[in-house]
Design an enzyme around this catalytic site. Structure first.
Site, short mmCIF file in Angstrom:
data_model
loop_
_atom_site.label_atom_id
_atom_site.label_comp_id
_atom_site.label_asym_id
_atom_site.label_seq_id
_atom_site.Cartn_x
_atom_site.Cartn_y
_atom_site.Cartn_z
N ARG A 17 -9.54 -34.58 -92.34
CA ARG A 17 -9.03 -33.98 -91.11
C ARG A 17 -9.10 -34.91 -89.89
O ARG A 17 -8.54 -34.62 -88.84
CB ARG A 17 -9.79 -32.67 -90.82
CG ARG A 17 -9.20 -31.51 -91.59
CD ARG A 17 -9.80 -30.22 -91.13
NE ARG A 17 -11.14 -30.03 -91.66
CZ ARG A 17 -12.07 -29.27 -91.08
NH1 ARG A 17 -11.82 -28.66 -89.94
NH2 ARG A 17 -13.25 -29.12 -91.64
N GLY A 102 -24.08 -37.68 -92.20
CA GLY A 102 -23.60 -38.77 -91.35
C GLY A 102 -22.63 -38.34 -90.26
O GLY A 102 -22.38 -39.09 -89.32
N ASN A 169 -27.71 -22.77 -92.08
CA ASN A 169 -28.22 -24.07 -92.55
C ASN A 169 -27.47 -25.20 -91.84
O ASN A 169 -26.25 -25.28 -91.89
CB ASN A 169 -28.00 -24.17 -94.06
CG ASN A 169 -28.44 -25.51 -94.62
OD1 ASN A 169 -29.31 -26.18 -94.06
ND2 ASN A 169 -27.83 -25.91 -95.73
N ARG A 315 -16.02 -58.36 -68.20
CA ARG A 315 -15.87 -58.45 -69.66
C ARG A 315 -17.08 -59.15 -70.28
O ARG A 315 -17.97 -59.61 -69.56
CB ARG A 315 -14.56 -59.18 -69.96
CG ARG A 315 -13.34 -58.32 -69.56
CD ARG A 315 -12.06 -59.07 -69.70
NE ARG A 315 -11.95 -59.68 -71.01
CZ ARG A 315 -11.17 -60.73 -71.29
NH1 ARG A 315 -10.43 -61.28 -70.33
NH2 ARG A 315 -11.13 -61.24 -72.50
N LYS A 333 -14.90 -62.93 -67.03
CA LYS A 333 -15.22 -63.02 -68.46
C LYS A 333 -16.07 -64.24 -68.72
O LYS A 333 -15.75 -65.32 -68.22
CB LYS A 333 -13.93 -63.10 -69.27
CG LYS A 333 -14.16 -63.08 -70.76
CD LYS A 333 -13.21 -63.97 -71.54
CE LYS A 333 -13.58 -65.42 -71.41
NZ LYS A 333 -12.90 -66.32 -72.36
N ALA A 362 -9.54 -64.99 -51.95
CA ALA A 362 -8.65 -64.02 -52.59
C ALA A 362 -7.63 -64.72 -53.49
O ALA A 362 -7.08 -65.76 -53.13
CB ALA A 362 -7.93 -63.21 -51.53
N SER A 387 -8.18 -69.29 -50.47
CA SER A 387 -7.40 -68.23 -51.12
C SER A 387 -6.30 -68.82 -51.99
O SER A 387 -5.71 -69.86 -51.67
CB SER A 387 -6.75 -67.35 -50.05
OG SER A 387 -7.76 -66.68 -49.35
C1 UD1 Z 1 -23.24 -27.97 -96.19
C2 UD1 Z 1 -24.34 -27.06 -96.71
C3 UD1 Z 1 -24.30 -25.74 -95.93
C4 UD1 Z 1 -24.45 -26.01 -94.44
C5 UD1 Z 1 -23.38 -27.00 -93.98
C6 UD1 Z 1 -23.66 -27.41 -92.56
C7 UD1 Z 1 -24.62 -27.60 -99.06
C8 UD1 Z 1 -24.35 -27.18 -100.45
N1 UD1 Z 1 -24.14 -26.81 -98.11
O1 UD1 Z 1 -22.01 -27.35 -96.53
O2 UD1 Z 1 -25.34 -24.87 -96.36
O3 UD1 Z 1 -24.35 -24.80 -93.71
O4 UD1 Z 1 -23.38 -28.17 -94.80
O5 UD1 Z 1 -22.61 -28.19 -92.09
O6 UD1 Z 1 -25.27 -28.58 -98.85
N2 UD1 Z 1 -21.23 -35.17 -98.96
C9 UD1 Z 1 -21.34 -36.27 -99.78
N3 UD1 Z 1 -21.03 -36.12 -101.09
C10 UD1 Z 1 -20.63 -34.94 -101.63
C11 UD1 Z 1 -20.51 -33.83 -100.77
C12 UD1 Z 1 -20.83 -33.97 -99.44
O7 UD1 Z 1 -21.70 -37.36 -99.34
O8 UD1 Z 1 -20.37 -34.90 -102.84
C13 UD1 Z 1 -21.54 -35.34 -97.52
C14 UD1 Z 1 -20.32 -35.12 -96.66
O9 UD1 Z 1 -19.68 -36.36 -96.38
C15 UD1 Z 1 -20.93 -34.51 -95.42
C16 UD1 Z 1 -22.15 -33.77 -95.91
O10 UD1 Z 1 -22.45 -34.32 -97.18
O11 UD1 Z 1 -21.37 -35.49 -94.50
C17 UD1 Z 1 -21.95 -32.27 -96.02
O12 UD1 Z 1 -20.92 -31.98 -96.92
P1 UD1 Z 1 -19.91 -30.81 -96.70
O13 UD1 Z 1 -18.94 -30.80 -97.80
O14 UD1 Z 1 -19.40 -30.81 -95.32
O15 UD1 Z 1 -20.89 -29.53 -96.89
P2 UD1 Z 1 -20.58 -28.08 -96.41
O16 UD1 Z 1 -19.71 -27.42 -97.42
O17 UD1 Z 1 -20.13 -28.08 -95.02
#
Ligand code: UD1
Ligand code: MG
Length: 446
Positions: A17, A102, A169, A315, A333, A362, A387
């Site tokens: 997205r 992240g 969570n 800069r 710079k 100037a 200038s």
């Molecule tokens: C997760 C939590 C959910 C929480 C929410 C908060 C789980 C199962 N669910 O859901 O309870 O409320 O976050 O935002 O943990 N990622 C990986 N590898 C994967 C899957 C995800 O690196 O295979 C990373 C994604 O890049 C992201 C983070 O983990 O940074 C969370 O993944 P995402 O798919 O957004 O989890 P949610 O479904 O939002």
């Protein structure tokens, strides 16, 4: 002995997205990639090791986060599977393992410290960071009984009663390092998303009779970036934090909302900043500096008592000495301007050194580039550059030297000399008047 702290940062998601060729966690907040914000925060906890989980074709993350390690998760099969990829680095460790996302860069060190405190003082094997959002939406729900966290239910799998829970969570956890991978190995994907949910480890722990706890944080801290709109919203929160920090530190801003800082901007005190000023990374401003409206700075150092702007651009490696004056439409710079020198109007100063108390008139320009190479300009102290002087580098102008206005200076100028590099003025008395009369006569006769 204090417990060791380790951190896992999940960043394998491409972030469709965001509509970007850059991995999501590389997008910047206050001039720093989101993943680096998390590394900076966790490193304040003196982490022994931080591992970033990346997806395929994300070498740019590996380069950016070094010396932190990265590990590849080939296929995104859920947050539990992502944590599993770090096993080769972290299994067998003792202490705390934090798991962070992240794309959620605003988590505060103090919040993570509260989680450690709970682990150590409540004997909890897992501490989850929860929050009560305005709109609980599709977040996982935290099922709490008698002050203990029982389990986490993903929205997709939740019953109506569970969906009514408002405590959600955030995704951040602090887990007993010795136990984490035992649970991770036993995860399955028998759920609505067919994913290995990290969140399932909570139920595993409570089934074993272990204690799991929730620490609550603010919704603001949990803000995650899934789109450019989220990114802008998070940037705004980060900017407000930086503005507040500098206001508290003794900096006057007439309109703080129009002043933008970077994660690493350094400020002294008693600095005044007028509206519409942007600090890109790498800037330091010392005490008693005055920054007038509409300036852009990047990698610049401004020493005590200088006055800069309005409309100045500094800069990288612009080094502005004490009590210097840098005025409007001046670009500097990779140049050192010694104490008390003035560059007040409409100048470009690049690859130059300007000595103490020298005045740059100037419109002065250093011609530092011939299309192939950059060359240096060195101007001594107490010099006076007329200038509209154009200085063709490499060029040295001595202490106390002067240049005549409108000169093109191509040769070095000795100390205390006057250099004139322009056509001599000739004057023809009455010429203009007779020109006008002739032309008028011609026009009348037609
Ligand atoms: C997760 C939590 C959910 C929480 C929410 C908060 C789980 C199962 N669910 O859901 O309870 O409320 O976050 O935002 O943990 N990622 C990986 N590898 C994967 C899957 C995800 O690196 O295979 C990373 C994604 O890049 C992201 C983070 O983990 O940074 C969370 O993944 P995402 O798919 O957004 O989890 P949610 O479904 O939002
Ligand atoms: Mg998410």
């Amino acid at each position: 002995m204090e417990n060791d702290v380790f951190a896992i940062i999940l960043g394998a998601g491409q972030g469709t997205r965001m509509k970007s060729s850059l991995p999501k966690v590389m997008h910047k907040i206050a001039g720093l990639p989101m993943v680096c914000h998390l590394i900076a925060t966790t490193s304040e906890l003196h982490t022994k090791d931080t591992i970033v989980v990346v997806g395929p074709n994300m070498d740019i993350i590996t380069k950016t986060v070094a010396p932190c390690k990265t590990v590849l998760q080939e296929k995104q099969q859920g947050t539990g599977d992502a944590v599993k990829t770090t096993k080769k680095f972290l299994s067998g460790k003792k202490g705390h393992i934090f798991i962070l996302f992240g794309d959620t860069p605003l988590i505060k060190k103090e919040t993570l410290e509260k989680m450690i405190y709970q682990r150590e003082h409540e004997n909890a094997d897992i501490v989850v960071l929860g929050f009560v959002p305005n709109d609980p939406g599709r977040y996982g729900r935290l099922v709490v009984e008698n002050g203990n966290l029982k389990k986490i239910v993903e929205f997709k799998d939740a019953s109506d009663t569970e969906k009514a829970i408002t405590l959600c969570n955030s995704g951040v956890m602090c887990v007993n390092a010795e136990k984490l991978f035992g649970w991770i190995d036993r995860l399955d994907n028998n759920n609505a998303a067919k994913e290995y949910y990290l969140t399932d480890i909570v139920k595993m722990a409570t089934d074993e009779g272990l204690i799991t706890k929730v620490v609550e944080g603010s919704e603001e801290e949990m803000a995650g970036a899934n789109s450019r709109s989220d990114l802008a919203m998070i940037e705004n929160i980060a900017q407000n934090r930086l503005r507040q920090k500098f206001l508290d530190q003794g900096i006057t801003m007439i309109d703080p909302s129009s002043v933008y800082f970077s994660f690493d901007t350094k400020m002294g005190k008693d600095i005044t900043i007028e509206p519409n000023v942007f600090f890109a990374p790498g800037c330091t401003v010392e005490d008693n500096v005055e920054i007038k409206a509409f300036c852009h700075f990047e990698g610049a150092y401004i020493h005590k008592g200088a006055i800069v702007g309005p409309f100045a651009r500094l800069r990288p490696e612009a080094n502005i000495g004490e009590n210097c004056h840098i005025g409007d439409f001046v670009e500097i710079k990779k140049s050192t301007i010694d104490n008390g020198a003035k560059v007040n109007h409409l100048s470009y100063i690049g690859d130059a050194h300007i000595g103490e108390k020298t005045n740059i008139g100037a419109g002065t320009i250093t011609c530092n580039y011939d299309g192939y190479f950059k060359s240096k300009t060195d101007i001594g102290s107490n010099a006076f550059i007329g200038s509209d002087t154009v200085i063709v580098a490499p060029c040295k102008i001595g202490d106390g030297a002067m240049t005549a206005a409108g000169s093109v200076i191509t040769k070095d100028v000795e100390n205390d000399a006057m250099a004139v590099g322009r056509g001599r003025q000739a004057a023809y008395p009455g010429w203009a008047k007779s020109f006008r009369e002739q032309k008028q006569q011609l026009k009348n006769s037609k």
